[in-house]
Design a protein around this motif. Structure first.
Motif, short mmCIF file in Angstrom:
data_model
loop_
_atom_site.label_atom_id
_atom_site.label_comp_id
_atom_site.label_asym_id
_atom_site.label_seq_id
_atom_site.Cartn_x
_atom_site.Cartn_y
_atom_site.Cartn_z
N TYR A 165 -1.03 0.14 12.13
CA TYR A 165 -0.65 1.48 12.58
C TYR A 165 0.31 1.39 13.76
O TYR A 165 1.08 2.29 14.03
CB TYR A 165 -1.86 2.27 13.05
CG TYR A 165 -2.81 2.74 11.97
CD1 TYR A 165 -2.35 3.34 10.81
CD2 TYR A 165 -4.18 2.60 12.15
CE1 TYR A 165 -3.24 3.77 9.83
CE2 TYR A 165 -5.08 3.04 11.19
CZ TYR A 165 -4.60 3.62 10.03
OH TYR A 165 -5.47 4.05 9.08
N LYS A 207 -10.29 3.03 9.59
CA LYS A 207 -9.07 2.99 8.77
C LYS A 207 -9.19 3.99 7.61
O LYS A 207 -8.25 4.75 7.33
CB LYS A 207 -8.88 1.56 8.25
CG LYS A 207 -7.75 1.36 7.26
CD LYS A 207 -6.49 0.95 7.99
CE LYS A 207 -5.37 0.46 7.09
NZ LYS A 207 -4.96 1.35 6.04
N ASP A 236 -6.69 7.19 7.32
CA ASP A 236 -5.86 7.29 6.12
C ASP A 236 -6.13 8.58 5.36
O ASP A 236 -5.21 9.20 4.82
CB ASP A 236 -6.10 6.09 5.20
CG ASP A 236 -5.43 4.84 5.75
OD1 ASP A 236 -4.67 4.96 6.74
OD2 ASP A 236 -5.68 3.73 5.21
N GLU A 237 -7.39 8.97 5.35
CA GLU A 237 -7.75 10.19 4.64
C GLU A 237 -7.08 11.41 5.27
O GLU A 237 -6.55 12.26 4.57
CB GLU A 237 -9.26 10.36 4.66
CG GLU A 237 -9.80 10.87 3.35
CD GLU A 237 -11.32 10.81 3.32
OE1 GLU A 237 -11.83 9.95 2.61
OE2 GLU A 237 -11.96 11.59 4.06
N GLU A 297 -3.40 11.26 4.39
CA GLU A 297 -3.09 11.57 2.99
C GLU A 297 -3.51 12.98 2.58
O GLU A 297 -2.72 13.73 2.03
CB GLU A 297 -3.76 10.54 2.07
CG GLU A 297 -2.98 9.24 2.00
CD GLU A 297 -3.86 8.05 1.65
OE1 GLU A 297 -4.88 8.24 0.97
OE2 GLU A 297 -3.53 6.93 2.10
N LYS A 314 0.41 10.17 11.77
CA LYS A 314 -0.48 9.06 12.10
C LYS A 314 -1.18 9.25 13.46
O LYS A 314 -2.41 9.15 13.56
CB LYS A 314 0.32 7.76 12.09
CG LYS A 314 -0.49 6.52 12.34
CD LYS A 314 0.41 5.28 12.37
CE LYS A 314 1.27 5.33 13.63
NZ LYS A 314 2.32 4.30 13.64
#
Ligand code: ADP
Ligand code: MG
Length: 728
Positions: free
Chosen positions: A199, A500, A504-505, A508, A514
Motif C-alpha cells: 500500500y 488487508k 481491500d474490501e 473495492e 486507499k
C-alpha cells in the motif's frame, strides 16, 4: 551439612578474578568461528555460495550436488579452525539445545583414513531421538526423527565441533522442535507484512522480524550454589530468610561491576564475539549479584539461535570462573527475578523499520498501520500471548518485585495515546480533502521522529512500545525465545492479513481511496483495542479489578494459562497460517503441561527432603543444646531456674511448634502429591500440583525460615541468602 556450608563460604572467600587476555579488537575477532559470508566466499565455489545466499534470502532449496560442494567447503574451513567433529545442532522441546557429535574422520580401507563431511551428512541426520519429549507425536515403536539443515542460521565452531543449526522433525513431517514453527511463523509474517507494505511502497519484497533479547541472570559462587540442594536440583532457593540487607538501597543497579563478575563477562563476551553473537550491553541488575547482557538485535531466527547458544556458553564459561549461573526466573524470594525482554520489530528489505516513525506523513501512516495492527493483534490474542510465556518457573516471577503481572497489556506512552485519540474521531466513510490534509499535517505528520516519551521505566507493563520496537517483557529468563516469537509473529501475521482484507474490501466495494480505507479500518481498530492499552501501575489491585472489567484474562498459574493452547480457536489459527497443524499444537500443549507437573513434583520433593532431613534435625539439635542449658541452669539455681531460662524455654517451645507444623505439612503435601500422581488426565494432575501441592511450599518455607532466625548460625545447614547474594 553445616560443614559443607562453611567449606563453601571459605572456598568462595579465597577466589580471585581470573585474568582474561584480550589483545585483539572485538571487531577483528567477531564471527571468527562462524561460517559466514566472508568465510563462504573463501571456501565455496560461486555456485555453492549463491545457492546458500539465495536459500537465506528467498528460502529456495539447495540441490544435493551443490550440497556436496558446500559440505566439503564447510569441512575444510572447520578443519583449519581446529574442528575434529561435526554435529547437527537443534532445539528439541526440552528447552535446551541438543547435539550428537560425529568425527569427520573416516577410514577408506588399507589402513588409511580421511576427513569427510558429505552433502547428505550436512543436509540431513537421524539422531537417536527417542527420549526427547514429543507429546505423543511419535509412537514409541516409531521413535525416529530427523534433523535437517537450516541454511538461514550459519554453522559455527564451538568446542572444536562444527555445529550445524538444524530443524528437528518426525518422519511424518511434524515439528519436534522450537525452530520449525518459528520459521513458519516468520514466513507468515513476512508474507502478510509485505502485502500490507505494498500500500505504501511497491518495492518491498521481504519483511524480516527482528529480535533483540535482554538476558538477565544471577552469578553465584559455584561452591555456595552447589552447597544448596535446592539450587542444585531446581535452580532456585526454596528456603532462605531475607538477609538484613536486600536490594532496598539500590546500590547494585548500574553500579560498578564486581571484579570476578567483570572477568566472567569479558571472557563470555570474547566467546560471543568468536561465535558471532553481537553482544553489546552489560550491566548490574537490581538485585544483588544479578546482571544483564544484551546484544544488537538481529533477524529473529538467528537471534533465537544466538540466545540458545548463549545460555549454553554462559554456563560453560561460568565453570572456569567458579560461578554457577542461575537463569531461573525467581531464584531468590524477596528480590527481583530475571526476565528476558524480547524487543521485537519488523523491517523491510528496503531498510525501513516498520515500527519506527518516519520523516514524511506517508511513512508515518505506514508506521501507524503496523503499530495499530500490532496492538490489535495483542488485544485479540492476549490470552495466547500470556500462554506463550507460561512456565512453572515464570509463575514465581510474574506479578512480583517489578516483574510484569500475569495480565497482558500494552503501554504506548502519552504522545501516541494522543495520536490514537485523534485518529479515533476520523469521519466514517470517505474523508473530505480538508480532513485528510489536516490529518496528514497535524496528526500523522506530527508524530515526532524520535519518541522520547517512550523511554518508559515502568516495568510493570508486559508489552511496551519503546520508540521503535515493542518490548515483550513478560518473557522469562529461562525461556527459549522461539516460543514467544512464534506466537507473536503468528498473531501479527493473522492481524495483518485481516487488515488487508478489510482495506481491500472498502477500496473495492465502497470505492474508497486507499488512504481513506486505511484510516477507516484503523479508526475501528483503535476503538476495539482500547481495552488492552494501559499506562498505569501493573501491580495495583485496582488494575486487576479494572482488567477484569475490561475482559482481559488474568491467568495466574501455568495450567490456567496453557488452556488456551488447546482451544479450537488457537489450533485453527496456527493451522490456517501453516505454522502448526493440530497434532503439533496439541503436542506442545501436552509437553508444556508435563513439564509443569515435573517441575512441581521435583520442587515438592526437594522441599520435603530439605525440611525433614536438614532443617528439622538441625532444629532438634539446637533444641537439645537449649535443653542441656536449661538443665544446667536448674542445677545451679534450683527452683529459681525459670528466672534465668525464660528465653531458652520460650525458644524450646517455639521450635517445637515450628517442627510440628513442618512435619505435618510435609506429610500432607506428600499425600497430595500421591493423589495428584494418580490423576489420569494431564489437566487434573497439573491442577492437583498447582492448587493442592504447591500451597504447602509457602507454608513449609515460612516455618523453616523462622527457624533459620532462631537457630545458632554455627549449625544452620543451608547456605544463607547473605552468603549467596553478597559474596562477590
Ligand atoms: P533498554 O530496553 O534496556 O532500554 P534498549 O532499548 O536500548 O535497552 O535495547 C534493548 C534491546 O533492544 C537490544 O537488544 C537492542 O538491540 C534491541 N533493539 C533495539 N532496536 C530494536 C529493533 N528495532 N528491533 C528489535 N530490537 C531492537
Ligand atoms: Mg529493555
Amino acid at each position: 551439612m553445616s560443614t559443607l556450608r562453611f567449606h563453601a563460604v571459605k572456598a568462595s572467600l579465597e577466589r580471585k578474578p581470573l585474568k582474561i587476555k584480550e589483545n585483539q579488537r572485538r571487531s577483528e575477532i567477531f564471527g571468527e568461528n562462524v561460517f559466514n559470508e566472508v568465510s563462504m566466499r573463501q571456501y565455496l565455489t560461486k555456485t555453492a555460495l549463491n545457492s546458500v545466499l539465495e536459500a537465506i534470502e528467498k528460502g529456495t532449496k539447495i540441490d544435493r550436488i551443490v550440497a556436496d560442494h558446500i559440505s566439503t567447503g564447510m569441512k575444510e574451513w572447520a578443519i583449519t579452525k581446529g574442528a575434529t567433529h561435526y554435529t547437527h545442532w537443534f532445539q528439541p522441546l526440552t528447552g535446551a539445545t541438543a547435539e550428537k557429535h560425529d568425527a569427520f574422520f573416516e577410514t577408506i580401507g588399507d589402513g588409511l583414513a580421511i576427513e569427510k563431511l558429505g552433502g547428505n551428512q550436512l543436509v540431513q541426520q537421524e539422531p537417536d531421538a527417542s527420549s526427547f519429549p514429543n507429546g505423543g507425536i511419535r509412537n514409541t515403536f516409531e521413535a525416529r526423527g530427523y534433523t535437517a539443515w537450516d541454511p538461514t542460521s550459519p554453522a559455527f565452531i564451538y568446542d572444536k565441533t562444527l555445529c550445524i543449526p538444524t530443524v528437528f522433525v518426525s518422519y511424518t513431517g511434524e515439528a519436534l522442535d522450537y525452530k520449525t514453527p518459528l520459521l513458519r511463523a516468520l514466513q507468515a509474517v513476512d508474507n502478510a507484512a509485505v502485502a500490507v507494505c505494498k500500500y505504501f511502497d511497491k518495492n518491498v519484497k521481504k519483511v524480516n522480524a527482528s529480535l533483540g533479547w535482554e538476558q538477565e541472570y544471577f552469578l553465584i559462587d559455584s561452591a555456595l550454589a552447589t552447597s544448596r540442594p535446592d539450587i542444585l536440583l531446581t535452580g532456585r532457593t526454596v528456603f532462605g530468610h531475607s538477609p538484613a540487607k536486600g536490594q532496598q538501597l539500590d546500590d547494585h543497579y548500574f553500579g560498578t561491576i564486581p571484579g570476578r563478575a567483570m572477568s566472567y563477562m569479558r571472557d563470555l563476551e570474547h566467546q560471543c564475539m568468536l561465535l558471532g553473537i553481537p553482544v553489546k550491553t552489560r550491566h548490574n541488575e537490581v538485585a544483588p549479584n544479578q546482571f544483564e547482557l544484551a546484544p544488537i538485535f538481529e533477524e529473529a531466527n538467528l537471534a533465537v539461535d544466538h540466545n540458545s547458544l548463549l545460555m549454553d556458553v554462559m554456563k560453560k564459561i561460568a565453570e572456569r570462573h567458579n560461578f554457577t549461573v542461575l537463569m531461573h526466573e525467581k531464584p531468590f524470594a524477596g528480590v527481583n527475578g530475571s526476565g528476558k525482554h524480547n524487543n521485537w520489530s519488523l523491517s523491510t528489505n528496503t531498510g525501513v523499520n516498520l515500527l519506527s516513525p518516519g520523516k514524511t506523513p506517508m511513512s508515518n501512516l505506514q508506521f501507524l498501520t503496523f503499530f495499530i495492527n500490532t496492538i490489535k493483534a495483542v488485544q485479540t490474542h492476549e490470552e495466547l500471548l500470556r500462554a506463550a510465556i507460561a512456565s512453572a518457573s515464570n509463575d514465581h516471577r510474574l506479578g512480583a518485585n517489578e516483574a510484569p503481572p500475569a495480565i497482558i497489556s500494552v503501554f504506548i506512552g502519552k504522545q501516541l495515546t494522543n495520536v490514537l485519540n485523534e485518529l479515533e474521531t476520523v469521519t466514517k466513510g470517505k474523508l473530505s480533502p480538508k480532513e485528510k490534509t489536516d490529518l496528514k499535517l497535524n496528526v500523522v505528520g506530527k508524530i515526532p521522529e524520535i519518541l522520547l516519551d517512550n523511554t518508559d521505566r515502568n516495568r510493570t507493563s508486559s508489552f511496551a512500545f519503546t520508540g521503535n520496537k515493542f518490548e515483550f517483557r513478560a518473557v522469562g529468563s529461562t525461556a527459549n525465545c522461539a516460543k514467544p516469537m512464534t506466537i507473536l509473529n503468528t498473531i501479527v501475521a493473522k492481524q495483518l492479513m485481516d487488515f488487508k482484507i478489510e482495506v481491500d474490501e472498502l477500496i473495492e466495494k465502497k470505492e474508497m481511496k486507499k488512504d481513506d480505507a486505511i484510516f477507516n479500518v484503523l479508526r475501528e481498530y483503535i476503538k476495539t483495542s482500547k481495552a488492552i492499552l494501559f499506562e498505569g501501575n501493573g501491580y495495583s489491585d485496582d488494575w486487576e479489578k479494572e482488567a477484569e472489567k475490561r475482559g482481559l484474562s488474568n491467568n495466574k498459574t501455568t495450567p490456567e494459562a496453557l488452556k488456551i493452547k488447546k482451544a479450537k480457536s488457537t489450533i485453527d489459527l496456527f493451522e490456517s497460517l501453516g505454522v502448526m497443524n493440530s497434532v503439533e499444537s496439541l503436542a506442545r500443549y501436552e509437553i508444556e503441561m508435563e513439564d509443569y507437573i515435573h517441575h512441581m513434583q521435583i520442587e515438592s520433593r526437594v522441599i520435603g527432603d530439605i525440611a525433614r532431613n536438614h532443617v528439622v534435625p538441625t532444629a532438634v539439635r539446637y533444641q537439645n543444646i537449649l535443653i542441656e542449658n536449661v538443665k544446667g541452669l536448674k542445677t545451679i539455681y534450683g527452683d529459681q531456674f525459670k528466672n534465668y531460662a525464660k528465653a531458652q524455654l520460650g525458644l524450646i517451645e517455639n521450635i517445637s511448634t515450628h517442627i510440628e507444623v513442618i512435619d505435618s505439612s510435609v506429610t500432607e503435601m506428600t499425600n497430595e502429591r500421591k493423589i495428584s500422581n494418580k490423576e489420569t488426565t494431564l489437566e487434573s494432575k497439573a491442577d492437583g500440583y498447582c492448587y493442592k501441592v504447591k500451597p504447602f511450599f509457602e507454608d513449609i518455607r515460612y516455618h523453616c525460615d523462622k527457624l533459620e532466625l532462631m537457630i545458632d548460625d554455627g549449625i544452620w545447614p543451608l547456605t544463607k541468602y547473605r552468603e549467596l547474594l553478597f559474596t562477590k
